[in-house]
Scaffold this motif. Sequence first.
Motif, mmCIF file in Angstrom:
data_model
loop_
_atom_site.group_PDB
_atom_site.id
_atom_site.type_symbol
_atom_site.label_atom_id
_atom_site.label_comp_id
_atom_site.label_asym_id
_atom_site.label_seq_id
_atom_site.Cartn_x
_atom_site.Cartn_y
_atom_site.Cartn_z
ATOM 1 N N GLY A 42 18.044 17.833 -7.210
ATOM 2 C CA GLY A 42 17.995 16.871 -6.118
ATOM 3 C C GLY A 42 16.710 16.856 -5.320
ATOM 4 O O GLY A 42 16.622 16.154 -4.318
ATOM 5 N N THR A 43 15.718 17.596 -5.766
ATOM 6 C CA THR A 43 14.456 17.642 -5.034
ATOM 7 C C THR A 43 13.435 16.698 -5.653
ATOM 8 O O THR A 43 13.581 16.266 -6.796
ATOM 9 C CB THR A 43 13.868 19.068 -5.040
ATOM 10 N N VAL A 44 12.406 16.391 -4.871
ATOM 11 C CA VAL A 44 11.254 15.654 -5.375
ATOM 12 C C VAL A 44 10.070 16.600 -5.351
ATOM 13 O O VAL A 44 10.037 17.548 -4.566
ATOM 14 C CB VAL A 44 10.961 14.387 -4.535
ATOM 15 N N SER A 45 9.094 16.361 -6.220
ATOM 16 C CA SER A 45 7.977 17.293 -6.314
ATOM 17 C C SER A 45 7.062 17.235 -5.093
ATOM 18 O O SER A 45 6.559 18.247 -4.639
ATOM 19 C CB SER A 45 7.179 17.038 -7.590
ATOM 20 N N ASN A 46 6.840 16.069 -4.552
ATOM 21 C CA ASN A 46 5.984 15.896 -3.372
ATOM 22 C C ASN A 46 6.709 15.028 -2.361
ATOM 23 O O ASN A 46 7.571 14.232 -2.716
ATOM 24 C CB ASN A 46 4.664 15.210 -3.748
ATOM 25 N N ALA A 47 6.319 15.172 -1.107
ATOM 26 C CA ALA A 47 6.893 14.308 -0.072
ATOM 27 C C ALA A 47 6.493 12.864 -0.371
ATOM 28 O O ALA A 47 5.371 12.588 -0.777
ATOM 29 C CB ALA A 47 6.389 14.725 1.300
ATOM 30 N N VAL A 95 11.024 8.268 4.705
ATOM 31 C CA VAL A 95 10.413 9.539 4.326
ATOM 32 C C VAL A 95 11.408 10.365 3.519
ATOM 33 O O VAL A 95 12.557 10.544 3.927
ATOM 34 C CB VAL A 95 9.966 10.326 5.587
ATOM 35 N N ILE A 96 10.947 10.876 2.369
ATOM 36 C CA ILE A 96 11.760 11.755 1.528
ATOM 37 C C ILE A 96 11.096 13.122 1.532
ATOM 38 O O ILE A 96 9.952 13.270 1.109
ATOM 39 C CB ILE A 96 11.864 11.206 0.096
ATOM 40 N N ASN A 126 0.807 -1.219 0.000
ATOM 41 C CA ASN A 126 0.000 0.000 0.000
ATOM 42 C C ASN A 126 0.843 1.274 0.000
ATOM 43 O O ASN A 126 0.418 2.298 0.518
ATOM 44 C CB ASN A 126 -0.958 0.004 1.190
ATOM 45 N N ASN A 127 2.044 1.234 -0.604
ATOM 46 C CA ASN A 127 2.859 2.443 -0.675
ATOM 47 C C ASN A 127 2.165 3.472 -1.560
ATOM 48 O O ASN A 127 1.536 3.134 -2.551
ATOM 49 C CB ASN A 127 4.254 2.117 -1.237
ATOM 50 N N ASN A 128 2.313 4.736 -1.173
ATOM 51 C CA ASN A 128 1.633 5.797 -1.904
ATOM 52 C C ASN A 128 2.403 6.255 -3.136
ATOM 53 O O ASN A 128 2.056 7.238 -3.753
ATOM 54 C CB ASN A 128 1.354 6.993 -0.984
ATOM 55 N N CYS A 129 3.464 5.554 -3.485
ATOM 56 C CA CYS A 129 4.234 5.941 -4.669
ATOM 57 C C CYS A 129 4.877 4.715 -5.292
ATOM 58 O O CYS A 129 5.249 3.780 -4.607
ATOM 59 C CB CYS A 129 5.293 6.970 -4.306
ATOM 60 N N ASP A 130 4.949 4.733 -6.607
ATOM 61 C CA ASP A 130 5.664 3.684 -7.321
ATOM 62 C C ASP A 130 7.006 4.199 -7.807
ATOM 63 O O ASP A 130 7.986 3.491 -7.795
ATOM 64 C CB ASP A 130 4.848 3.179 -8.506
ATOM 65 N N ASP A 131 7.020 5.455 -8.259
ATOM 66 C CA ASP A 131 8.240 6.068 -8.778
ATOM 67 C C ASP A 131 8.559 7.321 -7.973
ATOM 68 O O ASP A 131 7.661 8.078 -7.607
ATOM 69 C CB ASP A 131 8.080 6.478 -10.242
ATOM 70 N N ILE A 132 9.839 7.523 -7.724
ATOM 71 C CA ILE A 132 10.310 8.743 -7.084
ATOM 72 C C ILE A 132 11.247 9.407 -8.079
ATOM 73 O O ILE A 132 12.250 8.825 -8.486
ATOM 74 C CB ILE A 132 11.034 8.451 -5.762
ATOM 75 N N HIS A 133 10.889 10.606 -8.515
ATOM 76 C CA HIS A 133 11.677 11.341 -9.503
ATOM 77 C C HIS A 133 12.490 12.410 -8.783
ATOM 78 O O HIS A 133 11.921 13.312 -8.158
ATOM 79 C CB HIS A 133 10.757 12.007 -10.535
#
Length: 147
Positions: free
Chosen positions: A111-116, A132-133, A99-106
């Motif tokens: 070096g930032t991600v768009s959403n936590a 947590v990212i 049940n992870n809320n993400c499949d891909d982390i861009h």
Amino acid sequence: MNNKRGYTLVELVVIIAILAIIVIMTIPNTGYFKSMMESSELKEFKRDIMFARNKAIVESKIYILKLMNDDNGYIVKSSSKSGFEKIKYFENGIVLNKNNNCDDIHFNSNGTVSNAKTISLHDRKGKEYRLVITPIRGLVDIKESDK
């Protein structure tokens, strides 16, 4: 008269062999090594996420960490290259929660991600972990979840 008493080499080898067998039998039952392997697997996962972030900054490219929930692993790759930087499967007791809320982390070129992003994992004993990212700086932190 030579009345020196001592142990022969054979007697010493037999005693050492018996002690080694006793020690080897008790080690797997402690679970200590499995816990250490799980801990090192979590740390490697965190390092690989930081690797993707740092590669994105250094190369000014988007790097992607793709979770493979069905295969219990992840892929680190560049968005501009075909192929992968790394493919890793969790083999030592760590399991990605379905049940992870993400499949891909861009990771963007800064070096930032768009959403936590939060990745949920658990170990063989059922202890929950959250990776947590943060969105602004792309920092990674591993926390034990409270049930």
